[in-house]
Scaffold this active site. Structure first.
Site, PDB file in Angstrom:
ATOM      1  N   ALA A 414       0.843  -1.185   0.000  1.00 33.82           N
ATOM      2  CA  ALA A 414       0.000   0.000   0.000  1.00 33.82           C
ATOM      3  C   ALA A 414       0.880   1.237   0.000  1.00 33.82           C
ATOM      4  CB  ALA A 414      -0.912  -0.017   1.217  1.00 33.82           C
ATOM      5  N   GLU A 417       7.541   3.650   3.689  1.00 36.00           N
ATOM      6  CA  GLU A 417       7.905   4.856   4.431  1.00 36.00           C
ATOM      7  C   GLU A 417       9.324   5.339   4.200  1.00 36.00           C
ATOM      8  OE1 GLU A 417       7.354   1.809   5.741  1.00 36.00           O
ATOM      9  OE2 GLU A 417       8.887   1.307   7.217  1.00 36.00           O
ATOM     10  N   HIS A 450       0.078   5.999   9.171  1.00 31.59           N
ATOM     11  CA  HIS A 450       0.998   4.874   9.372  1.00 31.59           C
ATOM     12  C   HIS A 450       2.411   5.215   8.863  1.00 31.59           C
ATOM     13  CE1 HIS A 450       1.752   0.362   9.308  1.00 31.59           C
ATOM     14  NE2 HIS A 450       2.733   0.791   8.537  1.00 31.59           N
ATOM     15  N   GLU A 451       2.482   5.659   7.620  1.00 26.81           N
ATOM     16  CA  GLU A 451       3.804   5.912   7.034  1.00 26.81           C
ATOM     17  C   GLU A 451       4.511   7.060   7.747  1.00 26.81           C
ATOM     18  OE1 GLU A 451       4.766   3.565   5.239  1.00 26.81           O
ATOM     19  OE2 GLU A 451       2.758   2.739   4.956  1.00 26.81           O
ATOM     20  N   GLU A 473       6.189  -2.108  12.911  1.00 29.04           N
ATOM     21  CA  GLU A 473       4.891  -2.217  12.239  1.00 29.04           C
ATOM     22  C   GLU A 473       3.740  -2.162  13.241  1.00 29.04           C
ATOM     23  OE1 GLU A 473       4.625  -1.577   9.354  1.00 29.04           O
ATOM     24  OE2 GLU A 473       6.600  -2.009   8.532  1.00 29.04           O
TER      25      GLU A 473
HETATM   26 ZN   LIG Z   1       4.571  -0.080   8.080  1.00 31.95          ZN
END
Ligand SMILES: [Zn+2]
Length: 1034
Positions: A414, A417, A450-451, A473
Site C-alpha cells: 500500500a 515509508e 501509518h507511514e 509495524e
Molecule cells: Zn509499516
C-alpha cells in the site's frame, strides 16, 4: 510499510428470494457484505508484494534474451557516457588502487536471464583458487564469510557516494558507488550484498595513502546474494578504505529494487522509475551492506534526461545541466540511515506543496492530471498536520528538511515509508472528495498516518534485525488509530474501531494452533518476507495498546519520547524499548518488569481465554483461570514438546461488577497462574461480572452460563450501563467462544437480540464481522434460510429506523456524523446481504436510474453495497454495464468497488469469465487479481469455481506472487478459508500433496482452518439450527 488490507469478508450470501426484481428471479446473492463486514485491514493485511517473477513464461524469456543482448552492447557505451558526467569520474587508469575487471553474476538463482557470463579474472585459475579456498574453510569447519546467512562483521560502511545514470528509453541504469569502510577485524575479504547486476570494475584504496590494495579476484555468491572481493593482502584494523564499484543493471518490470511502471496521459504511455528496497532489495540497485544495522550516510547523484525529474530522500543541492539534454541532480547528504530506507525516483510528475510550522517542506508528487484535479490535496493537508502532531507527541522534530509523498500507479505494498520520500500506491493516497466514501477516506488517512509514524519508528530508530519488525509495524499500525483521532477527534478510533479492525481480526488468525509468535526468528533473506504478516502488524498493535493501557497513556508517551531520543539515528531491539518503558514507570512510582511481561506475549504464539467463575459463592471469592484459546482443540499443537497446557501469560485483567443500573470498575488484577482465587468486595446475588474492561487486553473472557444470562439480561434492559467497546467485545467473544466450542451456540445469537436498540456503530460492526464466518459456514447448507430469517429479524427494525442516506455528504457532515453514517451503512449492508426486500428494491431502483439516466446518483457511502446487490439480483446487462464502467472510470476508488461488484453475480458463466480475465494484466492490475479470486470464493455460487480455478492456475499464480509471500498467503487463505465439507478438505490435502514446496505455512494454516470448519459442522451445526427453529416459532 503498509500492507494491503484484507477486506473483511463480505460476501454475497445465498438467499432464496422470490423477488421478481426487474428481471426476475435469480437467486439473490446479495452481498456487499464483503466490504463492510469484514475486518478491514486497513493497510494492507496483506501487504502485498506483488512481485511478478521475471520469467512469466516462454514469451518473456525470449524478450529478456533480446533485451540482454542489446543491453550488453548499450551498457558499455552508456556507462562511459554517464561516468563522464559523474562528479567523481569513471575509474581511469592511474588513480590509486588497482582496477579489477568486470565480474558477472553467475547464472542461476535469482539472476535475470541471459546476462552474458564472464568472470573477473575469469577462467579456470580463478575457479581453482575458489575451490581451494572453500576447502580451507571446510578444514577449519567454518562457513566461508560469503556463505553465512548474515554479513561477516569485520567491516562497517561509514559513507556511500552513489552516482546513478538512468536510461529510461531502454530501462537500464549504470552506477558507481564509493563506500568508505571501517575495518574492525583484519581480513582479505570484502563481502557485501549485490544481486542481479553486472559489475564492471572494482577498486580498493586506502583512504589517505597513495597506492591501492590489489584485488585478487571477485565473484558473486547468489545463494546469499553477495558479491565478494578477495584482496591480495589483508585490510588492516582501524584503518579506513574506499571501495569503488562500477556496475549496471536493468530497471526491472517487477516491483522490487529499482523498477519501472507506467501510466497513460493524454493517450500517451509514460514511464517512471522508482525504488522499493524494503526489506532486502537495495542490493538489486547498488552494491551495499544491506542489513538494517549497517547505518551509514549517503550522498546520491542521479543523471537523467532533462525531460524527467529525479527525487531522493534528501533535497537537491545542485543540478548540472548539459548541452545534450541531460541533467545531473546532486542530493544533499542523508543522516545515518539503513539501506532499506533509501529511495529514488525518476519520473515526469508534477506536485503541490505545503510547509509545516517547523519549516518542513511537504510535497505531493503524482501524475500531472491528478495534481491538476487536486486529488492529492487531502493527503498533503493531513500530512502537514500529522507531522506537527508527531513532533508534539514524540517531542523529537522531524529529522529531514523535506518530505515528499509520491503517488505511483503500481507498488507491491500500500505504501512504503522511505525517509523523506515515501511512496504510496495511488489508491492509498489520491482522493477525489466528490466520489469517495467515508471508508475510502479512512483508508487513505490511516495509510498516511501509518507511514508518517515510521518516519520516527523505523526511519529514525530502526529495529536491529527483522525479528523485531513487528515493533515498528505494530507501532505504526497502533498509531493509525491514535493519529486519526487527532485529525477527527469525534471518531474515537483508538477506543472503538481498533477493536473490530485490529483486535477481533487478529484474534481470528492467532487462535489457530498453527499461528506463530509475533517475534519470529529470521535467519536468512528468504525468511524476511515471512515476518511481514498480519500477526506482526495487528497483534503487534494490539499488544502495544494493551501495554499503553496498563502503563497509563501519559507514562507510555513519556517512555516513547525517551526511547526515540536515546536511540535516534541508531538501531534498537525490543529489550531497549522495554527497559526504557520500565524506567518511565519507575519514575512515577510503579514497578512492573515490562520485559518479563511482554516476552510472554511476544515469544509465545496465541493468546489466553480467561474464565471467570464465581457468582455462586457467597464469600465474594471468584476463581479466575487461563488456558490457550484454540478454534480446533483436536489439532495437534505445532510444538508437540509443549502441549497447550504449558502456555501461561501474565495477564493484566480488569474486572467490573455491575447490576441493572450501575457498574463499578476494579484495578488491574495480574493473573499469572493457571488458576487463581480473588476477592471481589462488591459482589452481590444479582450482580454480574465483566472482564477486560473496554477490551484493552489481548485475550478473550468466558463466564459461567448464569453470568452470561445476567449480561444478556443487562443488555436487553439497559445496554448503556456497559461501555460501547465492551458491548462489541461481548459480541465478538461470544461468537468466537461458541465457534470454538467453549460456549453453547445459542448464546451469541441471544446476545444479538438487543441490537434492535443499539444506536452505536461499533457493536453492530462487531456483530456483522462475527456473523460473517458463521454465515460462510452455513451458506451452502439446506437450512440456510432459517439462519437467514433470524438475522433479518434482528436487523429489520434498525433498518427501518435509519433509512437510506442521501447524496449530499459534505465535509462537515463527514466530520460530524461519521458514526451515524457508518452505522447506517452497516445496517444496510446486513439488510441487503441477507435479502431484505426493501433493501433489494432500493438497490435495484438506484442502479436502474443510473443506467437509464447515465448519471450516478447513488450515495457514495453505500455504492459498493448497491453495485454488488444490483449485480447479484439483476440480469447480465447490469453486469456488462458495471464492467464497462470499470473500464471507463479513472477514479481509483471507484474502479476498485466496480471490480469487486462484478464478483457478486450468481451467474457461474460470468464468474468464470471474470476469473479468466483476472489474470490478464492489461485488464486487471496484478495486485487486484487476487481480490477478484478471493471475492469469487466468498460468493457461495462461486466458491467451488474459485477453488477449482486456483488449483488449475496454481503454477501461474505462484510464479506471479510466490516471491511476495504476503500476497501469496492472502490468496491461499482467501480461497480456502470457507471450504467446509469433508470433500473439500480431501481436495485440499490432495492438492497440497501433489505440488512441491512453496507457501507451506499458508497451506498448513488453510488445512487447520478447513478442519475446524468441518469439525464445527459435525459437532454444532444441528445444535444451532435446532435452537433457531425453536426461536423462530416462538
Ligand atoms: Zn509499516
Amino acid at each position: 510499510m503498509a500492507l494491503e488490507e484484507k477486506r473483511p469478508p463480505v460476501t454475497p450470501m445465498m438467499i432464496e428470494e422470490e423477488a421478481a426484481l426487474r428481471n426476475g428471479s435469480r437467486g439473490l446473492p446479495p452481498g456487499p457484505w464483503a466490504e463492510a463486514a469484514g475486518p478491514r485491514p486497513r493497510t494492507t493485511e496483506r501487504h502485498i508484494a506483488v512481485h511478478k517473477r521475471l520469467v512469466l513464461g516462454f514469451a518473456v524469456s525470449i524478450l529478456a534474451l533480446l533485451a540482454v543482448t542489446m543491453i550488453a552492447v548499450l551498457l558499455t557505451v552508456r556507462f562511459e557516457e554517464c561516468g563522464g558526467a559523474a562528479a567523481d569520474g569513471p575509474p581511469r587508469a592511474g588513480g590509486n588502487g588497482s582496477l579489477s575487471g568486470a565480474a558477472r553474476q553467475p547464472p542461476g538463482a535469482g539472476q535475470p536471464p541471459g546476462r552474458p557470463e564472464e568472470e573477473a579474472r575469469g577462467g579456470e585459475a580463478a575457479e581453482e583458487e575458489e575451490e581451494e579456498e572453500e576447502e580451507e574453510w571446510q578444514r577449519r569447519r567454518e562457513l566461508p564469510p560469503w556463505a553465512r546467512p548474515r554479513l561477516p562483521r569485520h567491516l562497517r560502511p561509514l559513507h556511500y557516494n552513489l552516482m546513478l545514470c538512468a536510461f529510461m528509453e531502454n530501462f537500464t541504469f549504470s552506477g558507481e558507488v564509493n563506500v568508505q569502510l571501517e575495518v574492525r577485524n583484519a581480513s582479505r575479504y570484502i563481502v557485501l550484498h549485490a544481486h542481479r547486476m553486472h559489475i564492471e570494475a572494482v577498486r580498493v584504496a586506502e583512504d589517505k595513502l597513495a597506492g591501492g590494495v590489489r584485488v585478487a579476484r571477485t565473484f558473486f555468491y547468489p545463494q546469499t546474494q553477495v558479491f565478494v572481493v578477495v584482496l591480495n593482502r589483508s585490510l588492516e584494523v582501524q584503518r579506513s578504505y574506499n571501495l569503488k564499484i562500477i556496475y549496471s543493471a536493468l530497471i526491472e518490470n517487477e516491483l522490487l529494487g529499482f523498477f519501472r511502471s507506467s501510466y497513460v496521459l493524454h493517450g500517451e504511455r509514460r514511464f517512471l522509475g522508482v525504488t522499493q528496497f524494503s526489506p532486502t532489495h537495495a542490493r538489486k540497485a547498488f552494491p551495499c551492506f544491506d542489513e538494517p544495522i549497517y547505518k551509514a550516510t549517503f550522498k546520491i547523484s542521479i543523471r537523467h534526461q532533462a525531460t524527467y525529474l529525479s527525487l531522493s530522500n534528501m533535497p537537491v543541492e545542485t543540478s548540472v545541466f548539459e548541452e545534450d539534454g541531460w541533467v545531473t541532480d546532486h542530493f544533499s547528504q542523508t543522516p545515518l540511515m539503513s539501506t532499506y530506507y533509501l529511495a529514488w525516483a525518476v519520473c515526469n510528475f508534477t506536485y503541490r506543496e505545503t510547509v509545516t510550522k517547523s519549516g518542513v517542506v511537504v510535497r505531493l508528487y503524482a501524475r500531472p492530471d491528478a495534481i491538476r484535479r487536486g486529488s492529492g490535496d487531502y493527503a498533503l493537508n493531513i500530512t502537514r498536520r500529522l507531522i506537527e502532531f508527531y513532533e508534539d507527541y514524540f517531542k523529537v522534530p522531524y529529522s529531514l528538511p523535506k518530505l515528499d509523498l509520491l503517488a505511483v500507479p503500481k507498488h507491491p505494498y500500500a505504501a512504503m515509508e522511505n525517509w523523506g520520500l515515501s511512496v504510496f500506491v495511488e489508491q492509498r493516497i489520491l482522493l477525489d472528495p466528490s466520489i469517495s466514501s467515508i471508508l475510502y477516506l479512512l483508508d487513505v488517512t490511516m495509510v498516511i498516518v501509518h507511514e508518517l509514524c515510521h518516519q520516527w519508528f523505523g526511519d529514525l530508530v530502526t529495529p536491529v534485525w527483522w525479528e523485531d519488525v513487528w515493533l515498528k509495524e505494530g507501532f505504526a499500525h497502533y498509531f493509525e488509530f491514535v493519529g486519526t483521532d487527532y485529525l477527527y477527534p469525534g471518531w474515537n478510533m483508538e477506543k472503538q474501531r481498533f477493536l473490530t479492525d485490529v483486535l477481533h481480526e487478529v484474534m481470528l488468525l492467532d487462535g489457530l494452533a498453527s499461528s506463530h509468535p509475533v517475534s519470529q526468528e529470521v535467519q536468512q533473506a528468504s525468511d524476511i518476507d515471512r515476518v511481514f504478516d498480519w500477526i506482526a502488524y495487528k497483534k503487534g498493535a494490539a499488544l502495544i495498546r494493551m501495554l499503553a493501557n496498563f502503563m497509563g497513556h501519559s507514562v507510555f508517551q513519556m517512555g516513547l519520547q525517551d526511547y526515540l531520543t536515546i536511540h535516534k539515528y541508531g538501531n534498537a531491539a525490543r529489550n531497549d524499548l522495554w527497559n526504557t518503558l520500565s524506567k518511565a514507570l519507575k519514575r512515577v512510582g510503579k514497578s512492573v518488569n515490562i520485559q518479563e511481561v511482554m516476552d510472554q506475549w511476544t515469544l509465545q504464539m496465541g493468546y489466553p481465554v480467561i474464565t471467570i467463575l464465581g457468582n455462586e459463592t457467597t464469600d465474594n471469592i471468584i476463581v479466575i483461570s487461563q488456558e490457550r484459546f484454540v478454534y480446533d482443540s483436536d489439532t495437534k499443537p505445532k510444538d508437540p514438546a509443549r502441549g497447550d497446557n504449558s502456555y501461561l501469560w501474565q495477564i493484566p485483567l480488569t474486572i467490573a461488577v455491575g447490576n441493572t443500573s450501575h457498574i463499578s470498575s476494579e484495578a488491574i488484577i495480574w493473573v499469572s497462574n493457571k488458576s487463581e482465587h480473588h476477592r471481589i468486595p462488591a459482589l452481590e446475588e444479582a450482580s454480574w461480572l465483566l472482564g477486560n474492561i473496554n477490551q484493552t487486553g489481548y485475550f478473550r473472557v468466558n463466564y459461567d452460563i448464569r453470568n452470561w444470562r445476567l449480561l444478556i439480561n443487562q443488555l436487553t434492559r439497559n445496554h448503556e450501563v456497559i461501555s460501547v467497546s465492551n458491548r462489541a467485545g461481548l459480541i465478538d467473544d461470544a461468537f468466537n467462544l461458541a465457534r470454538a466450542g467453549y460456549l453453547p451456540q445459542n448464546i451469541p445469537l441471544e446476545i444479538m437480540r438487543y441490537l434492535s436498540e443499539e444506536k452505536d456503530f461499533l457493536p453492530w460492526h462487531a456483530a456483522s464481522r462475527a456473523l460473517y464466518p458463521l454465515d460462510k459456514l452455513l451458506d451452502r447448507t439446506e437450512n440456510y434460510n432459517i439462519f437467514n430469517e433470524y438475522i433479518l429479524r434482528q436487523v429489520a427494525s434498525m433498518y427501518l429506523k435509519l433509512g437510506w442516506p442521501t447524496n449530499n455528504l459534505n465535509k462537515s457532515l463527514v466530520q460530524a456524523s461519521y458514526q451515524h453514517e457508518e452505522l447506517r451503512r452497516e445496517v444496510i449492508m446486513l439488510a441487503c446481504s441477507f435479502g431484505n426486500k426493501h433493501c433489494h428494491q432500493q438497490a435495484a431502483t438506484l442502479i436502474s436510474d443510473w443506467i437509464s439516466s447515465n448519471r450516478n446518483r447513488i450515495p457514495l457511502n453505500v455504492r459498493d453495497i448497491v453495485y454488488c446487490t444490483g449485480v447479484s439480483l439483476m440480469d447480465e446487462d447490469v453486469w456488462e454495464f458495471i464492467w464497462m464502467k470499470f473500464h471507463s472510470t479513472t477514479a481509483v476508488s471507484e474502479k476498485k468497488i466496480l471490480l469487486e461488484a462484478l464478483t457478486c453475480s450468481d451467474d457461474r458463466n460470468l464468474l468464470n469469465r471474470l476469473l479468466n480475465l483476472s489474470l490478464n494484466s492489461e485488464v486487471v492490475l496484478d495486485q487486484d487479481a487476487i481480490d477478484v479470486i478471493i471475492h469469487v470464493a466468498r460468493n457461495p455460487h462461486g466458491r467451488d469455481l474459485a477453488w477449482k480455478f486456483f488449483r488449475e492456475k496454481w503454477k501461474i499464480l505462484n510464479a506471479r506472487y510466490g516471491e511476495a509471500l504476503f500476497m501469496n498467503s492472502k490468496l491461499v487463505s482467501g480461497v480456502t478459508e470457507f471450504l467446509n465439507t469433508e470433500g473439500e478438505l480431501r481436495e485440499l490435502k490432495n492438492f497440497i500433496k501433489s505440488y512441491e514446496g512453496g507457501a507451506a505455512v499458508s497451506f498448513s494454516r488453510a488445512v487447520e482452518t478447513v478442519e475446524a470448519n468441518v469439525r464445527w459442522q459435525r459437532l454444532y451445526k444441528e445444535e444451532l439450527f435446532q435452537w433457531l427453529r425453536k426461536s423462530l416459532t416462538q
